[in-house]
Design a protein around this motif. Structure first.
Motif, short mmCIF file in Angstrom:
data_model
loop_
_atom_site.label_atom_id
_atom_site.label_comp_id
_atom_site.label_asym_id
_atom_site.label_seq_id
_atom_site.Cartn_x
_atom_site.Cartn_y
_atom_site.Cartn_z
N PRO A 141 0.64 -2.00 0.50
CA PRO A 141 0.21 -2.76 -0.68
C PRO A 141 1.22 -3.81 -1.15
O PRO A 141 0.83 -4.86 -1.63
CB PRO A 141 0.04 -1.69 -1.76
CG PRO A 141 0.00 -0.40 -1.05
CD PRO A 141 0.71 -0.57 0.23
N ASP A 142 2.53 -3.54 -1.01
CA ASP A 142 3.52 -4.51 -1.48
C ASP A 142 3.45 -5.84 -0.74
O ASP A 142 3.62 -6.90 -1.32
CB ASP A 142 4.94 -3.94 -1.34
CG ASP A 142 5.15 -2.74 -2.25
OD1 ASP A 142 4.38 -2.60 -3.22
OD2 ASP A 142 6.08 -1.96 -1.99
N LYS A 143 3.19 -5.77 0.53
CA LYS A 143 3.11 -6.99 1.35
C LYS A 143 1.67 -7.41 1.62
O LYS A 143 1.43 -8.33 2.39
CB LYS A 143 3.83 -6.78 2.69
CG LYS A 143 5.28 -6.43 2.55
CD LYS A 143 6.07 -7.60 2.03
CE LYS A 143 7.54 -7.23 1.97
NZ LYS A 143 8.36 -8.30 1.46
N GLN B 219 -4.10 -9.50 6.51
CA GLN B 219 -3.17 -9.89 5.45
C GLN B 219 -3.97 -10.61 4.38
O GLN B 219 -4.59 -11.63 4.63
CB GLN B 219 -2.07 -10.80 5.97
CG GLN B 219 -1.08 -11.19 4.90
CD GLN B 219 -0.05 -12.17 5.39
OE1 GLN B 219 -0.23 -12.80 6.43
NE2 GLN B 219 1.01 -12.31 4.62
N ALA B 220 -3.94 -10.05 3.18
CA ALA B 220 -4.67 -10.64 2.06
C ALA B 220 -3.65 -11.17 1.06
O ALA B 220 -2.95 -10.41 0.39
CB ALA B 220 -5.57 -9.62 1.40
N ALA B 221 -3.55 -12.50 0.97
CA ALA B 221 -2.62 -13.12 0.03
C ALA B 221 -3.30 -14.31 -0.64
O ALA B 221 -3.98 -15.10 0.03
CB ALA B 221 -1.37 -13.58 0.75
N ASP B 222 -3.14 -14.42 -1.96
CA ASP B 222 -3.72 -15.52 -2.73
C ASP B 222 -5.22 -15.65 -2.51
O ASP B 222 -5.75 -16.74 -2.31
CB ASP B 222 -3.03 -16.84 -2.39
CG ASP B 222 -1.54 -16.80 -2.67
OD1 ASP B 222 -1.15 -16.11 -3.64
OD2 ASP B 222 -0.79 -17.44 -1.93
N ASN B 223 -5.91 -14.51 -2.53
CA ASN B 223 -7.36 -14.44 -2.35
C ASN B 223 -7.84 -15.01 -1.02
O ASN B 223 -8.99 -15.38 -0.87
CB ASN B 223 -8.09 -15.14 -3.50
CG ASN B 223 -7.86 -14.44 -4.81
OD1 ASN B 223 -7.67 -13.23 -4.83
ND2 ASN B 223 -7.87 -15.19 -5.90
N VAL B 224 -6.93 -15.11 -0.05
CA VAL B 224 -7.28 -15.55 1.30
C VAL B 224 -6.93 -14.42 2.25
O VAL B 224 -5.82 -13.90 2.24
CB VAL B 224 -6.52 -16.84 1.69
CG1 VAL B 224 -6.83 -17.22 3.12
CG2 VAL B 224 -6.84 -17.95 0.72
#
Length: 119
Positions: free
Chosen positions: A50-52, A85-90
């Motif tokens: 979850p952290d990454k 990888q889910a980052a910034d809603n992408v």
């Protein structure tokens, strides 16, 4: 020379049924071992960080029993690992192939994992 033993149709039928039952038991025991290998592979390759914002899932597994005896077995598992990888809603997804060789040992009629090799 006179024939001493002459098989009857009942003896031949009994032998045929015995061979069919033995073959069916071999197939079922291999299926049980393959299902156990699939469960363990899912436990190994399904995780979340979850952290990454990373996670992993398993897709399309094929299993085959390479060798089996009364006390140990070797099972080969081929499959695909989906790294997400889910980052910034992408969400980014990457699919990797893997091959595992699992060694099992039988303890009181239960297959226990002994060794995992990643090829």
């Amino acid at each position: 020379m006179e024939k001493i033993f002459r098989p009857s149709k009942w003896f031949v039928l009994f032998c045929l049924i015995l061979i069919i039952v033995w073959g069916t038991l071999q197939i079922v025991s291999n299926m049980v071992l393959e299902e156990r290998a699939k469960e363990i592979t899912k436990e190994i390759f399904t995780w979340q960080w979850p952290d990454k914002t990373w996670s992993s899932q398993v897709k399309d597994m094929n299993t085959s029993v390479l060798s089996r005896s009364r006390t140990d077995a070797i099972v080969k598992v081929n499959g695909k690992q989906d790294l997400i990888q889910a980052a910034d809603n992408v969400s980014k997804s990457q699919i990797c192939d893997f091959t595992l060789v699992l060694s099992f040992y039988q303890v009181s009629n239960h297959w226990v994992l002994g060794k995992v090799e990643l090829l």
